[in-house]
Design a protein around this motif. Structure first.
Motif, mmCIF file in Angstrom:
data_model
loop_
_atom_site.group_PDB
_atom_site.id
_atom_site.type_symbol
_atom_site.label_atom_id
_atom_site.label_comp_id
_atom_site.label_asym_id
_atom_site.label_seq_id
_atom_site.Cartn_x
_atom_site.Cartn_y
_atom_site.Cartn_z
ATOM 1 N N ALA A 150 13.727 15.514 7.673
ATOM 2 C CA ALA A 150 13.623 15.336 6.219
ATOM 3 C C ALA A 150 12.194 15.135 5.733
ATOM 4 N N GLY A 151 11.379 14.415 6.487
ATOM 5 C CA GLY A 151 10.028 14.165 6.030
ATOM 6 C C GLY A 151 9.038 15.249 6.387
ATOM 7 N N LYS A 152 9.497 16.255 7.134
ATOM 8 C CA LYS A 152 8.587 17.291 7.626
ATOM 9 C C LYS A 152 8.715 18.615 6.869
ATOM 10 N N VAL A 153 9.832 18.834 6.193
ATOM 11 C CA VAL A 153 10.078 20.070 5.453
ATOM 12 C C VAL A 153 10.258 19.703 3.980
ATOM 13 N N PRO A 154 9.518 20.324 3.067
ATOM 14 C CA PRO A 154 9.656 19.982 1.647
ATOM 15 C C PRO A 154 11.086 20.090 1.128
ATOM 16 N N VAL A 155 11.811 21.139 1.556
ATOM 17 C CA VAL A 155 13.207 21.313 1.151
ATOM 18 C C VAL A 155 14.030 21.644 2.403
ATOM 19 N N LEU A 156 14.983 20.786 2.730
ATOM 20 C CA LEU A 156 15.865 20.984 3.879
ATOM 21 C C LEU A 156 17.284 21.166 3.374
ATOM 22 N N VAL A 157 17.916 22.276 3.753
ATOM 23 C CA VAL A 157 19.266 22.591 3.301
ATOM 24 C C VAL A 157 20.139 22.827 4.529
ATOM 25 N N VAL A 158 21.223 22.064 4.651
ATOM 26 C CA VAL A 158 22.106 22.190 5.807
ATOM 27 C C VAL A 158 23.545 22.370 5.337
ATOM 28 N N THR A 159 24.166 23.456 5.754
ATOM 29 C CA THR A 159 25.559 23.724 5.410
ATOM 30 C C THR A 159 26.472 23.185 6.497
#
Length: 331
Positions: free
Chosen positions: A238-247
């Motif tokens: 979470a702190g390493k990628v500006p936007v994290l999307v997980v389905t």
């Protein structure tokens, strides 16, 4: 920074999907991994095709499917991918251009043929994919339209195509072009087998800030992070990628951006017909909201609605009017 001409430009496999209904017994008889994606050679592709029932041919490829959804929603899109100078190559090019997507990658002469994915769909809607990459794995860096990449708000990269050496080099070059133009880079992990082979690359790209938006499903999240617990896996990225999307299939999807976390439930659907393209269309809806500055929860909702449309019929491209389906979502 200039206003981009394209909302999203994608680099991915140029593949034609060959789909047929199947029994669970046939999946076992053919020695396939149910619900998975396996790369196959020419001989295996011919054998599986011979064993299939009546089939439908529909242009596919993960990133191309995402663009089809984006274009149907009204986004301006372009695609970079390699086809051969053959009939399936013509089919693919026609289909993507007919969807309003710019496609100008020069065709490749000689062998191998245009890629195809042989998809066996069991009665529960689960798809078992066998992919012959063909010409798509020979996309050279020289085939990139650098001006178009620099002129797109988001460069979207398909993890499947990271595996072959030549397109991997092309995508690395494309990241540099997008970064140089001040554009965003989105990456979809595609499958656990890709992570097993190239996880070190993906971790390095995350650490150096080359990925602005990362798409994964919960199995890919576990494979990338080494965390079997979902929340632990989310926390590690979470702190390493500006936007994290997980389905999470029937459990919906989660996104974290700038410290904000949002969740969306899966859309109710009368019957799941075919899950092919669900993740691709989810990415389409999410990216459509993202490039238009929608709030995070609305981006997730757009993704969920688009995914629900595509699993209600055979094929990985939308058939219903996506604009009408998302019209009630605020924004």
């Amino acid at each position: 920074m200039s206003q981009p001409s394209y909302d999203v430009i994608a680099i991915g496999n140029a593949i034609v999907d060959v789909m047929a209904a199947s029994t669970d017994a046939l999946i076992d008889d053919l020695g396939m991994t149910r619900g998975g994606m396996t790369l196959v050679d020419t001989e295996r592709a011919h054998a599986l095709y011979a064993a299939m029932g009546p089939a439908r041919e529909i242009s596919g490829g993960s990133a191309a499917n995402t663009l089809a959804g984006l274009a149907a929603l009204g986004a301006k899109c372009a695609f970079i991918g390699q086809v051969a100078d053959d009939q399936l190559g013509e089919v693919f090019a026609h289909d993507i251009r007919a969807g309003g997507i710019a496609f100008a990658t020069p065709v490749r002469s000689g062998e191998p043929a245009t890629g195809r994915c042989l998809i066996f769909v069991t009665p529960d809607g689960q798809r078992t994919m066998n992919t012959f990459l063909g010409a798509s794995q020979f996309l050279p860096p020289a085939a990139l339209d650098e001006a178009a990449i620099a002129d797109a708000a988001v460069l979207y990269l398909e993890g499947y195509l990271w595996d072959p050496e030549e397109p991997r080099a092309a995508m690395r070059k494309a990241i540099g072009v997008a970064r140089g133009a001040g554009r965003k880079v989105a990456f979809t992990l595609s499958d656990a087998f890709v992570i097993e082979r190239h996880g070190a690359d993906f971790h390095a790209m995350i650490e150096t800030g080359d990925i602005d938006i990362l798409f994964a499903n919960e199995h890919e999240l576990a494979a990338l992070t080494g965390e079997s617990d979902f929340e632990a896996g989310m926390a590690s990225l979470a702190g390493k990628v500006p936007v994290l999307v997980v389905t999470r299939s029937e459990k919906g999807a989660v996104a974290i951006a700038g410290g904000e976390r949002a969740h969306v439930a899966a859309e109710p659907i009368a019957r799941v017909i075919d899950t092919t393209g669900a993740g691709d269309l989810f990415a389409a809806g999410f990216l459509f909201g993202h490039v238009r500055g929608r709030p995070l929860d609305q981006c997730l909702k757009l993704g969920a609605v688009c995914a629900s449309e595509v699993i209600a019929h055979y094929g990985a491209r939308p058939e219903a009017d996506l604009k009408a389906l998302v019209a009630g979502i605020a924004g």
